[in-house]
Design a protein around this motif. Sequence first.
Motif, short mmCIF file in Angstrom:
data_model
loop_
_atom_site.label_atom_id
_atom_site.label_comp_id
_atom_site.label_asym_id
_atom_site.label_seq_id
_atom_site.Cartn_x
_atom_site.Cartn_y
_atom_site.Cartn_z
N ASP A 70 64.04 133.51 -13.17
CA ASP A 70 64.74 134.80 -14.05
C ASP A 70 64.91 134.57 -14.72
OD1 ASP A 70 62.99 136.46 -12.29
OD2 ASP A 70 64.40 136.43 -10.44
N THR A 71 65.83 133.68 -15.66
CA THR A 71 66.28 133.61 -16.17
C THR A 71 65.72 133.44 -17.67
OG1 THR A 71 67.77 132.22 -15.11
CG2 THR A 71 68.36 132.15 -17.63
N PRO A 72 66.33 134.17 -18.52
CA PRO A 72 64.96 134.40 -20.46
C PRO A 72 65.75 132.94 -20.82
CG PRO A 72 66.59 136.35 -19.23
CD PRO A 72 67.17 135.25 -18.51
N TYR A 73 64.85 132.41 -21.73
CA TYR A 73 64.51 131.30 -22.06
C TYR A 73 65.71 129.97 -21.79
CZ TYR A 73 64.53 134.92 -25.79
OH TYR A 73 63.61 135.96 -26.30
N ARG A 76 56.27 132.85 -19.74
CA ARG A 76 55.62 133.92 -20.38
C ARG A 76 56.94 134.46 -21.52
NH1 ARG A 76 59.10 132.67 -14.96
NH2 ARG A 76 61.12 133.33 -15.98
N ILE A 77 56.72 136.10 -22.06
CA ILE A 77 57.30 136.65 -22.58
C ILE A 77 58.86 136.09 -22.94
CG2 ILE A 77 57.16 139.16 -21.72
CD1 ILE A 77 56.31 139.74 -24.18
N ASP A 78 59.94 136.21 -22.03
CA ASP A 78 61.08 135.92 -21.84
C ASP A 78 61.51 134.65 -22.11
OD1 ASP A 78 60.57 134.49 -19.54
OD2 ASP A 78 62.22 135.94 -18.77
N GLY A 79 60.40 133.09 -22.73
CA GLY A 79 61.00 132.61 -22.82
C GLY A 79 61.10 131.18 -22.05
N ASN A 80 60.93 131.61 -20.69
CA ASN A 80 61.12 131.09 -19.60
C ASN A 80 59.54 130.63 -19.63
OD1 ASN A 80 61.06 130.58 -16.68
ND2 ASN A 80 63.17 131.05 -16.79
#
Length: 125
Positions: free
Chosen positions: A35-38, A82-86
Amino acid sequence: MLTQAMHNQNLALGTAMHATGARMDVIMNNIANNDTPYFVAGTVDFEAALGQAITNWRATGRLDLTGVRPALRSQDLGFAYRIDGNNVDMESEMVRLYTSVVKYETMVNSVLNNSRRLNMAISGR
């Protein structure tokens, strides 16, 4: 002669177990950062270097594991899932973790079997 071959086999197995343990650590880190972005997932490579060391051992009779080290690299696939870069794919990570655990258990059993054979040879039973 037999004891040296078993010793070398156990050294190779120990090296593979160490690297597999490092791989499991990286996989668990990937899962923890789901769940950590990027966050970019990591992976560990060592099979090619270990395979080359074993091939050289068979050819020369001398086992040299100095170049066999787990290599950590980013699992940058050129896109994010995903859209969050992860780019952590939980299903893939769980399969990789399961595969690593099975390989590790197999290596542990091989070391234990070598120990049993050596004990039988020493005790004469």
